[in-house]
Design a protein around this motif. Structure first.
Motif, short mmCIF file in Angstrom:
data_model
loop_
_atom_site.label_atom_id
_atom_site.label_comp_id
_atom_site.label_asym_id
_atom_site.label_seq_id
_atom_site.Cartn_x
_atom_site.Cartn_y
_atom_site.Cartn_z
N SER A 73 0.86 -1.19 0.00
CA SER A 73 0.00 0.00 0.00
C SER A 73 0.89 1.24 0.00
O SER A 73 2.13 1.14 0.02
CB SER A 73 -0.90 0.00 1.23
OG SER A 73 -0.12 0.18 2.41
N ARG A 74 0.28 2.40 -0.01
CA ARG A 74 1.05 3.64 0.05
C ARG A 74 1.88 3.75 1.32
O ARG A 74 2.93 4.38 1.34
CB ARG A 74 0.12 4.84 -0.05
CG ARG A 74 -0.41 5.11 -1.44
CD ARG A 74 -1.32 6.31 -1.47
NE ARG A 74 -1.65 6.70 -2.84
CZ ARG A 74 -0.97 7.58 -3.56
NH1 ARG A 74 0.09 8.18 -3.02
NH2 ARG A 74 -1.32 7.87 -4.79
N SER A 75 1.40 3.14 2.39
CA SER A 75 2.05 3.31 3.69
C SER A 75 2.95 2.15 4.09
O SER A 75 3.71 2.26 5.05
CB SER A 75 0.99 3.51 4.78
OG SER A 75 0.11 2.40 4.83
N SER A 76 2.89 1.03 3.35
CA SER A 76 3.64 -0.14 3.79
C SER A 76 3.88 -1.10 2.62
O SER A 76 3.02 -1.25 1.75
CB SER A 76 2.90 -0.88 4.90
OG SER A 76 3.50 -2.11 5.20
N SER A 77 5.03 -1.77 2.66
CA SER A 77 5.30 -2.80 1.67
C SER A 77 4.45 -4.04 1.90
O SER A 77 4.36 -4.91 1.03
CB SER A 77 6.78 -3.18 1.69
OG SER A 77 7.11 -3.83 2.91
N GLY A 78 3.85 -4.16 3.08
CA GLY A 78 3.03 -5.32 3.39
C GLY A 78 3.81 -6.60 3.57
O GLY A 78 3.24 -7.69 3.58
N LEU A 79 5.13 -6.49 3.74
CA LEU A 79 5.97 -7.67 3.81
C LEU A 79 6.32 -8.10 5.23
O LEU A 79 7.02 -9.10 5.43
CB LEU A 79 7.27 -7.42 3.03
CG LEU A 79 7.10 -7.42 1.51
CD1 LEU A 79 8.28 -6.73 0.83
CD2 LEU A 79 6.94 -8.84 0.99
N SER A 80 5.83 -7.38 6.24
CA SER A 80 6.24 -7.69 7.61
C SER A 80 5.78 -9.07 8.05
O SER A 80 6.53 -9.81 8.72
CB SER A 80 5.72 -6.62 8.58
OG SER A 80 4.30 -6.55 8.54
N ALA A 81 4.56 -9.47 7.69
CA ALA A 81 4.07 -10.79 8.12
C ALA A 81 4.87 -11.91 7.46
O ALA A 81 5.20 -12.91 8.10
CB ALA A 81 2.59 -10.93 7.80
N ARG A 82 5.20 -11.73 6.19
CA ARG A 82 6.01 -12.73 5.49
C ARG A 82 7.40 -12.83 6.13
O ARG A 82 7.92 -13.92 6.34
CB ARG A 82 6.12 -12.33 4.01
CG ARG A 82 7.00 -13.25 3.18
CD ARG A 82 7.01 -12.81 1.71
NE ARG A 82 8.10 -13.45 0.99
CZ ARG A 82 8.03 -14.66 0.47
NH1 ARG A 82 6.92 -15.37 0.57
NH2 ARG A 82 9.06 -15.18 -0.16
N ARG A 83 7.95 -11.68 6.47
CA ARG A 83 9.26 -11.67 7.13
C ARG A 83 9.19 -12.33 8.50
O ARG A 83 10.06 -13.13 8.87
CB ARG A 83 9.75 -10.24 7.26
CG ARG A 83 11.04 -10.11 8.04
CD ARG A 83 11.53 -8.69 8.10
NE ARG A 83 12.80 -8.60 8.78
CZ ARG A 83 13.62 -7.56 8.72
NH1 ARG A 83 13.28 -6.50 8.00
NH2 ARG A 83 14.76 -7.55 9.36
N GLU A 84 8.18 -11.99 9.28
CA GLU A 84 8.05 -12.54 10.63
C GLU A 84 7.90 -14.06 10.61
O GLU A 84 8.45 -14.76 11.46
CB GLU A 84 6.86 -11.89 11.35
CG GLU A 84 7.10 -10.44 11.73
CD GLU A 84 5.83 -9.72 12.13
OE1 GLU A 84 4.76 -10.39 12.19
OE2 GLU A 84 5.90 -8.51 12.36
N LEU A 85 7.15 -14.57 9.62
CA LEU A 85 6.98 -16.02 9.51
C LEU A 85 8.33 -16.69 9.23
O LEU A 85 8.68 -17.70 9.86
CB LEU A 85 5.98 -16.33 8.40
CG LEU A 85 5.60 -17.80 8.22
CD1 LEU A 85 4.87 -18.33 9.45
CD2 LEU A 85 4.72 -17.97 6.97
N PHE A 86 9.07 -16.14 8.30
CA PHE A 86 10.39 -16.69 7.97
C PHE A 86 11.32 -16.62 9.18
O PHE A 86 11.96 -17.61 9.55
CB PHE A 86 10.98 -15.91 6.80
CG PHE A 86 12.37 -16.32 6.41
CD1 PHE A 86 12.58 -17.32 5.49
CD2 PHE A 86 13.48 -15.69 6.97
CE1 PHE A 86 13.87 -17.70 5.12
CE2 PHE A 86 14.76 -16.06 6.63
CZ PHE A 86 14.97 -17.06 5.70
N ASP A 87 11.40 -15.44 9.79
CA ASP A 87 12.32 -15.24 10.91
C ASP A 87 11.99 -16.14 12.10
O ASP A 87 12.89 -16.64 12.79
CB ASP A 87 12.31 -13.78 11.36
CG ASP A 87 13.08 -12.87 10.42
OD1 ASP A 87 13.84 -13.38 9.57
OD2 ASP A 87 12.91 -11.63 10.53
#
Length: 213
Positions: free
Chosen positions: A72-86
């Protein structure tokens, strides 16, 4: 060793197809929605929630990140994908590199742990792709590009030579980033944009080239 795909959404089906193209059939898919347990995702059974992975030792199973993102304009929306991996990487679970059989990856290109390269992608010499990066359908990563961990290069996007993409950035479908340009961490490039100048960390660039912070 078995391989399990995490999260039974649309991207998981694309990951499964990439695995099948290489002759690897996942043993199961997990999903947090209990109502989906017992159904199928891409022809693979959904067997339970992500927590079921913890019943297996890290040397017994490999994992594939099936979670996509919606920028979105405010976020890449990738935090959940990153958190799952990490989360699972920190516990010692391994995420293999996944490349669809219909890709071209240069002999000296580097792909980090858990990187996913989908059908039709071209990755050229000396490109460096970080951990948990998704290079999606028919994207092009030209020579000497560096893509930081946890990024998404969306379908049809083109990174021209020597582009630097900061960690957690999203380059939208069909966007073009010209040679030598740098995108800051967490930046979002809209679908169809043409990027001619450096983009600050966390900034959004619309298809017209206008930037917002």
């Amino acid at each position: 060793m078995s391989l399990i795909v995490l999260c039974a959404g649309g991207h998981a089906r694309v990951v499964i197809e990439a695995l099948l193209s290489r002759g690897t059939r996942p043993s199961a898919v997990t999903d947090r929605d209990s109502a989906r347990v017992g159904t199928m995702c891409g022809g693979i059974p959904i067997t339970g929630p992500d927590e079921d992975i913890l019943k297996m030792k890290p040397d017994q199973v490999e994992l594939a990140n099936g979670l996509g993102n919606r920028a979105s304009r405010s976020s890449s929306g990738l935090s959940a994908r990153r958190e799952l991996f990490d989360r699972f990487a920190a516990l010692g679970y391994k995420f293999p590199v996944i490349t669809h059989a219909a890709t071209v990856v240069a002999s000296d290109a580097s792909l980090g742990e858990g990187a996913q390269v989908m059908a039709g992608v071209i990755i050229q010499p000396a490109a460096r792709i970080g951990r948990n990066v998704l290079v999606n359908t028919r994207a092009v990563v030209e020579h000497d590009c560096q893509v930081g961990d946890h990024c998404h290069i969306a379908p049809g996007a083109v990174l021209c030579g020597g582009v630097l993409v900061g960690e957690g950035a999203h380059v939208g479908a069909g966007a073009v980033v010209l040679s030598g340009v740098s995108l800051g961490a967490g930046a979002v490039v809209a679908a169809g944009a043409v990027i001619t100048k450096n983009v600050e960390a966390g900034a959004f660039v619309a298809a017209t080239g206008n930037r917002t912070s």
